[in-house]
Design a protein around this motif. Structure first.
Motif, short mmCIF file in Angstrom:
data_model
loop_
_atom_site.label_atom_id
_atom_site.label_comp_id
_atom_site.label_asym_id
_atom_site.label_seq_id
_atom_site.Cartn_x
_atom_site.Cartn_y
_atom_site.Cartn_z
N THR A 40 0.86 -1.18 0.00
CA THR A 40 0.00 0.00 0.00
C THR A 40 0.89 1.23 0.00
O THR A 40 1.82 1.33 0.81
CB THR A 40 -0.92 0.00 1.23
OG1 THR A 40 -1.98 -0.93 1.00
CG2 THR A 40 -1.52 1.37 1.51
N ILE A 68 -5.75 -0.84 7.12
CA ILE A 68 -5.70 -0.66 5.68
C ILE A 68 -5.08 -1.91 5.06
O ILE A 68 -4.05 -2.39 5.50
CB ILE A 68 -4.87 0.59 5.31
CG1 ILE A 68 -5.45 1.84 5.99
CG2 ILE A 68 -4.80 0.78 3.80
CD1 ILE A 68 -4.61 3.09 5.82
N CYS A 72 -3.13 -0.89 -1.64
CA CYS A 72 -4.00 0.29 -1.74
C CYS A 72 -3.20 1.48 -2.26
O CYS A 72 -1.97 1.52 -2.16
CB CYS A 72 -4.61 0.63 -0.39
SG CYS A 72 -5.81 -0.60 0.17
N ILE A 74 -3.20 5.60 -1.96
CA ILE A 74 -3.74 6.70 -1.16
C ILE A 74 -3.07 8.00 -1.57
O ILE A 74 -1.85 8.14 -1.50
CB ILE A 74 -3.54 6.44 0.35
CG1 ILE A 74 -4.17 5.09 0.74
CG2 ILE A 74 -4.16 7.57 1.17
CD1 ILE A 74 -3.94 4.69 2.17
N ILE A 122 -10.17 -0.29 5.71
CA ILE A 122 -10.04 -0.13 4.27
C ILE A 122 -9.59 -1.47 3.70
O ILE A 122 -8.60 -2.05 4.16
CB ILE A 122 -8.98 0.95 3.92
CG1 ILE A 122 -9.20 2.23 4.77
CG2 ILE A 122 -9.00 1.25 2.42
CD1 ILE A 122 -10.54 2.88 4.62
N ASN A 124 -8.54 -4.24 0.47
CA ASN A 124 -7.37 -4.37 -0.40
C ASN A 124 -7.65 -3.74 -1.76
O ASN A 124 -8.80 -3.67 -2.20
CB ASN A 124 -7.02 -5.85 -0.58
CG ASN A 124 -6.80 -6.56 0.73
OD1 ASN A 124 -5.76 -6.42 1.36
ND2 ASN A 124 -7.78 -7.34 1.16
N ASP A 125 -6.59 -3.26 -2.43
CA ASP A 125 -6.71 -2.74 -3.78
C ASP A 125 -7.70 -1.58 -3.86
O ASP A 125 -8.48 -1.48 -4.80
CB ASP A 125 -7.11 -3.89 -4.73
CG ASP A 125 -7.04 -3.51 -6.20
OD1 ASP A 125 -6.29 -2.58 -6.54
OD2 ASP A 125 -7.74 -4.16 -7.01
N VAL A 126 -7.68 -0.72 -2.85
CA VAL A 126 -8.58 0.44 -2.79
C VAL A 126 -7.81 1.69 -3.23
O VAL A 126 -6.69 1.92 -2.78
CB VAL A 126 -9.14 0.63 -1.37
CG1 VAL A 126 -9.95 1.92 -1.26
CG2 VAL A 126 -10.00 -0.57 -0.97
N TRP A 127 -8.43 2.48 -4.09
CA TRP A 127 -7.83 3.73 -4.56
C TRP A 127 -8.60 4.89 -3.94
O TRP A 127 -9.80 5.03 -4.17
CB TRP A 127 -7.88 3.79 -6.08
CG TRP A 127 -7.35 5.05 -6.70
CD1 TRP A 127 -6.58 6.02 -6.12
CD2 TRP A 127 -7.57 5.48 -8.05
NE1 TRP A 127 -6.29 7.02 -7.01
CE2 TRP A 127 -6.88 6.72 -8.21
CE3 TRP A 127 -8.25 4.94 -9.13
CZ2 TRP A 127 -6.90 7.41 -9.42
CZ3 TRP A 127 -8.25 5.64 -10.33
CH2 TRP A 127 -7.58 6.86 -10.46
N ASN A 142 -13.08 -4.17 -0.84
CA ASN A 142 -11.97 -4.43 -1.75
C ASN A 142 -12.26 -3.83 -3.13
O ASN A 142 -13.39 -3.86 -3.62
CB ASN A 142 -11.76 -5.94 -1.91
CG ASN A 142 -11.35 -6.61 -0.62
OD1 ASN A 142 -10.44 -6.16 0.07
ND2 ASN A 142 -12.02 -7.70 -0.28
N TRP A 188 -4.48 -10.26 -4.22
CA TRP A 188 -3.56 -9.58 -3.30
C TRP A 188 -2.94 -10.53 -2.29
O TRP A 188 -1.98 -10.17 -1.62
CB TRP A 188 -4.28 -8.43 -2.59
CG TRP A 188 -5.64 -8.82 -2.08
CD1 TRP A 188 -5.94 -9.46 -0.91
CD2 TRP A 188 -6.89 -8.61 -2.75
NE1 TRP A 188 -7.29 -9.66 -0.80
CE2 TRP A 188 -7.91 -9.16 -1.92
CE3 TRP A 188 -7.25 -8.02 -3.96
CZ2 TRP A 188 -9.25 -9.12 -2.26
CZ3 TRP A 188 -8.60 -7.99 -4.30
CH2 TRP A 188 -9.58 -8.54 -3.47
#
Length: 206
Positions: A40, A68, A72, A74, A122, A124-127, A142, A188
Motif C-alpha cells: 500500500t 488498511i 492500496c 492513497i 479499508i 485491499n486494492d482500494v484507490w 476491496n 492480493w
C-alpha cells in the motif's frame, strides 16, 4: 522462488529512486493502532509524514484502529476522522465540559455514552483520491475507488466507485458475477512471484 523473478521490496520506505514523496506506507507508521498491508502506498505533495498527522482524533485511550489492506493507493491530503472526534449529542448541548476539568468533570460521560463507530477498515486494492475525508467506523470494500474531495460517511461495497459529499455510489466497476469472481480470486494474497508473473493479466481490461 524463480531467481529470474524480481519485484519491489515491500520493506523499502521509498520504492521510487530519487523520489521521497511516495512511500510504502507501512514502513513509516509509528502508531500501533494504524495497521497497513504490504505494498500500500501513500503519495503526498509535501511530506509523507503528513499521513499520521491526517489521522485525526486518534486517541490511545479510545483504542480504535485504522486498518488498511494490501496494494492500496492513497493520494495526498486524505483524512481519517477517528472516534475521538465524537461528542455526546443527546443532551441540551454537545459541548464537552468535562475535558476542561475543575467542577466540570461531573459531566464526564459514562462508559458507552459517547458514540463509538468501531474500527475504520479499508480493504485491499482500494484507490482513495486526493482530499478525501473518511469518517469514523467506515468500512471500504476491496477494489473500491473513492473520488477526490469526497466525504465518506457510510460503508462502501466491494468494487464500487463513489464520490461526493456525502459520498454516494456512482457505479460498480464490474458486473456482480465478475465481482464475485474477483473476490474469490483474492489476487492480493497471491505470493509475490505469482503476482509478478501475472501483472499483465491483472492490469488488462476485463
Amino acid at each position: 522462488m524463480n531467481e529470474n523473478t524480481h519485484f519491489p521490496d515491500k520493506d523499502e520506505k521509498f520504492p521510487l529512486e530519487n523520489y521521497n514523496r511516495l512511500c510504502f506506507l507501512k514502513n513509516i507508521i509509528s502508531n500501533p493502532n494504524i495497521i497497513v498491508g504490504d505494498y500500500t502506498y501513500y503519495d503526498d505533495f509535501e511530506n509523507v509524514d503528513n499521513f499520521e498527522k491526517n489521522v485525526k482524533y486518534h486517541f490511545d485511550f479510545i483504542g480504535d484502529k485504522l486498518i488498511i489492506g494490501k496494494f492500496c493507493m492513497i493520494a495526498s491530503d486524505v483524512k481519517f476522522i477517528m472516534n475521538g472526534a465524537n461528542h455526546k449529542m443527546d443532551g441540551i448541548t454537545a459541548y464537552p465540559f468535562y475535558i476542561f476539568g475543575k467542577d466540570w468533570t461531573k459531566a464526564t460521560p459514562k462508559d458507552g455514552e459517547l458514540p463509538f463507530k468501531g474500527n475504520t477498515i479499508i480493504g485491499n486494492d482500494v484507490w482513495i483520491g486526493n482530499h478525501v475525508t473518511i469518517m469514523p467506523g467506515v468500512k471500504i470494500g476491496n477494489g473500491a475507488i473513492i473520488a477526490s474531495n469526497s466525504t465518506v460517511t457510510k460503508d462502501v461495497e466491494d468494487y464500487s466507485i463513489i464520490g461526493g459529499n456525502p459520498a454516494k455510489e456512482i457505479r460498480k466497476r464490474f458486473s456482480q458475477e465478475k465481482i464475485k469472481e474477483l473476490l474469490e480470486m483474492e489476487w492480493w494474497n497471491w505470493d509475490l512471484e505469482k503476482i509478478t508473473e501475472n501483472v499483465n493479466f491483472l492490469t488488462k481490461k476485463i
